[in-house]
Design a protein around this motif. Structure first.
Motif, short mmCIF file in Angstrom:
data_model
loop_
_atom_site.label_atom_id
_atom_site.label_comp_id
_atom_site.label_asym_id
_atom_site.label_seq_id
_atom_site.Cartn_x
_atom_site.Cartn_y
_atom_site.Cartn_z
N ARG A 236 43.63 52.18 45.99
CA ARG A 236 43.23 50.77 46.07
C ARG A 236 43.19 50.29 47.52
O ARG A 236 43.94 50.74 48.36
CB ARG A 236 44.22 49.91 45.30
N VAL A 250 38.97 35.56 40.04
CA VAL A 250 39.12 36.89 39.46
C VAL A 250 37.99 37.11 38.46
O VAL A 250 37.64 36.21 37.70
CB VAL A 250 40.49 37.01 38.75
N THR A 263 30.41 44.64 43.65
CA THR A 263 31.50 45.00 42.73
C THR A 263 32.05 43.72 42.11
O THR A 263 31.45 42.65 42.24
CB THR A 263 32.60 45.81 43.47
N ARG A 264 33.18 43.85 41.43
CA ARG A 264 33.83 42.69 40.82
C ARG A 264 35.22 42.50 41.39
O ARG A 264 35.88 43.46 41.77
CB ARG A 264 33.96 42.92 39.30
N LYS A 266 39.00 42.16 41.15
CA LYS A 266 40.00 42.55 40.18
C LYS A 266 41.22 41.63 40.25
O LYS A 266 41.62 41.03 39.27
CB LYS A 266 40.41 44.01 40.42
N THR A 267 41.79 41.54 41.45
CA THR A 267 42.94 40.64 41.60
C THR A 267 42.82 39.88 42.92
O THR A 267 42.12 40.31 43.83
CB THR A 267 44.28 41.41 41.67
N THR A 289 41.59 42.57 45.68
CA THR A 289 41.27 43.95 45.31
C THR A 289 40.06 43.93 44.40
O THR A 289 39.81 42.96 43.68
CB THR A 289 42.44 44.65 44.57
N ALA A 291 37.19 45.87 41.64
CA ALA A 291 37.18 46.73 40.46
C ALA A 291 36.89 48.17 40.84
O ALA A 291 37.46 49.10 40.27
CB ALA A 291 36.14 46.23 39.46
N GLU A 292 35.98 48.35 41.80
CA GLU A 292 35.72 49.72 42.26
C GLU A 292 36.12 49.82 43.71
O GLU A 292 36.09 48.84 44.44
CB GLU A 292 34.23 50.06 42.16
#
Ligand code: GDP
Length: 579
Positions: A236, A250, A263-264, A266-267, A289, A291-292
């Motif tokens: 990560r 998020v 990307t998306r 994540k946090t 962070t 998703a990918e």
């Protein structure tokens, strides 16, 4: 939370900035009167005249009563809202703070000394405000006591300066006659100026409007750093930065520009929250962070895919130049915009104007100190940015020349990308220490001087003398001789020696050398070094009498003795070497 407005105070040194700030703090009750009395008493004991500047110094030293004062800013309370006052001691600091985002002002108080009237610097300050898009301005004409509170003289200053501001498209909210030292028209009205019925400085400030909420704008998150988790096997990464506009939640789909990765989220990890937030907004520093795992880097900007920044390596920009050496074509500068930093050159000078006189500077091949240029900049690598009037933080930049901040500007238009290779960069040159840095260290510029052999003159021996005297004077110099065969256009299948030769010249000049070249006698007079790839190097061509004369070319009288010729060459060459 009370509304807060940030305000910059600009004015020439000694026009009364500290005094005005001190008055605003004291007369709004933002400083304990006992404190003022104490500083006054100290002044008296030391036989000094009380200055508000001392009060500010004392406060700075003590960080008293929750009024935070540092060199750049202080806070005070109005009736309607709180204010952050940003001091701008000079052009450089002002530009630097404004553009770096360290101190973004929404409005300005511009100070003019009533006695001195409108000076060059007042005009430049006005222009800077305009360039930086600060449209809410109140002009304080200070030290009215020095001109006997004379309405006619105040009116004259107002007329002159209002006209100047009109030309730079700044509409002042008010012109206030002020006597900061005695407090006249700062917070309370001055009885000495009963002819004035406009607002006081504080009233004019209270009438300013807050800029629309940045959080409601499209998302801009310039990437400052990428942190990797250290644990083995954990791939990560945290993308860290400060959100300059918009909100991020998020699950949002995000786009990184200029790299173009998607990307998306994540946090979101906020640095000073106990629980990870689900959403963050403009002004907050965050770590995110994705998703990918993506390879973003500093200088990328995170946005939402439907409201992207523009990406290109060519920008039309307005810039204000403060560097000692003028801004020139062919010179490499570092451009910093948000967290992005990259090399650029001027591709075109569209207009150059004198920021004080607001008229053409009379030249369009450079921008001198205190001039404003409209230019096309070409960056070595693509940048993601916005137009300055839409997004201040991602639409303003500074240019660094060598190690010095030399100018600041705003993006007016993002132009279609041009081919990547710059005009003097040859493909094999990959170092990041550019010509400018080398020149700064060695104390002189790099110049190419071509001496054309002639029927009468002996270019070789003259070049030898020039080389020796430059070397003795501590200059970096290198001499080459090209033969006819090196220069003619190659026939098919033949090695292009000309390209090789000019590549060597470019490399030497980029390494900071004064390159002296002698060229063979050319009866057709066609040999010229103004060839593709060299056009942006400073180039002087020397010919002997009887041949044509071009702009930078020097024609020498071959009948003179070599010593005189040598002196003449040095006399012409030396100014070109000045940094
Ligand atoms: P700054 O350099 O712009 O911060 O200027 P200061 O606030 O330090 O003021 C410069 C000098 O001008 C100081 O000696 C002040 O006392 C003086 N000064 C400031 N405002 C006034 C004013 O309204 N009237 C007069 N006569 N002097 C003033």
């Amino acid at each position: 939370m009370r509304e807060r407005l940030s305000l910059v105070i600009v004015g020439h040194v000694d026009h009364g900035k500290s005094t005005l700030v001190g008055r605003l703090l004291a007369d709004t009750g933002s400083i304990d009167p006992a404190k003022i009395a104490k500083v006054k008493a100290i002044c008296e004991r030391q036989g000094k005249h009380f200055e508000y500047a001392f009060l500010l110094d004392a406060l700075e030293a003590e960080q008293a009563q929750g009024i935070t004062i540092d060199a750049a800013r202080c806070f005070f309370h109005g009736d309607k809202r709180d204010y952050i006052l940003i001091d701008a001691p000079g052009h450089i600091e002002f530009l630097k703070n404004m553009i770096s985002g360290a101190a973004r002002a929404e409005a300005a108080i511009l100070l003019i000394d009533a006695e001195e009237g409108v000076q060059e610097n007042s005009r430049r300050h006005g222009y800077l405000l305009s360039l930086l898009g600060i449209r809410q301005v109140v002009v304080a004409v200070n030290k009215m006591d020095r001109i006997d509170y004379d309405k006619a003289r105040f009116d004259a200053v107002e007329r002159t300066y209002r006209e100047f501001l009109r030309q730079v498209q700044v509409t002042p909210a008010a012109f206030v006659p002020v006597a900061a030292l005695e407090g006249g028209n700062v917070v309370s009205r001055s009885e000495r100026m009963s002819w004035y019925d406009g607002p006081t400085i504080l009233q004019a400030m209270e009438a300013f409007e807050k800029e629309p909420e940045l959080a409601a704008r499209p998302l801009r998150l310039p990437v400052q750093d990428i942190y990797k988790f250290n644990r083995a096997g954990d791939t990560r990464r945290i993308i860290a930065g400060r959100i300059t506009a918009g909100t991020l939640s998020v699950g949002d789909e995000v786009l990184f520009l200029p790299s173009g990765k998607r990307t998306r989220v994540k946090t979101i990890e906020a640095f000073n929250a106990s629980e990870p937030p689900l959403s963050v907004r403009a002004g907050e520093s965050v770590g995110v962070t994705m998703a990918e795992q993506i390879y973003a880097s500093r200088g990328d900007v995170v946005c939402h895919p439907d409201t992207p920044l523009q990406v290109s390596n060519r920008l039309r920009a307005n810039l204000f130049w403060l560097g000692r050496a003028p801004l020139r074509a062919g010179q490499v500068y570092k451009l910093k915009l948000g967290t992005f930093s990259g090399l650029c050159e001027v591709e075109e000078f569209i207009e150059v104007i004198d920021a004080s006189a607001l008229k053409g500077a009379g030249h369009t091949d450079r921008v001198e100190r205190h001039e404003v240029g409209e230019v096309v900049l070409r960056l070595r690598d693509p940048i993601a940015c916005d137009l300055s009037h839409e997004f201040a933080d991602t639409g303003r930049f500074v240019l660094v020349d060598g190690y010095d901040m030399a100018g600041g500007g705003i993006v007016r238009e993002v132009l279609p990308a041009g081919e990547k290779k710059g005009p003097v960069r040859w493909t094999s040159e990959v170092g990041s220490i550019d010509r400018r840095l080398r020149e700064t260290r060695q104390g002189h510029r790099a110049v190419v001087v071509a001496l054309h052999e002639d029927m009468e003159g002996n270019a070789d021996s003259l070049a030898g003398a020039v080389e020796e005297s430059l070397w003795t004077a501590g200059r970096s110099v290198f001499r080459l001789r090209f033969e006819a065969a090196d220069l003619h256009a190659p026939r098919p299948g033949e090695l292009n020696l000309r390209t090789v030769c000019f590549g060597r010249v470019a490399a030497l000049a980029n390494a900071g050398q004064i390159v002296l070249i002698t060229l063979p006698f050319d009866p057709t007079n066609q040999t010229s070094l103004r060839l593709p790839g060299l056009e942006s190097l400073p180039l002087a061509q020397i010919r002997f009498k009887g041949t044509s004369e071009a702009e930078l070319d020097w024609v020498l009288d071959a009948s003179l003795d070599e010593r005189t010729l040598h002196e003449e060459v040095r006399r012409k060459l030396d100014p070109l070497l000045a940094l």
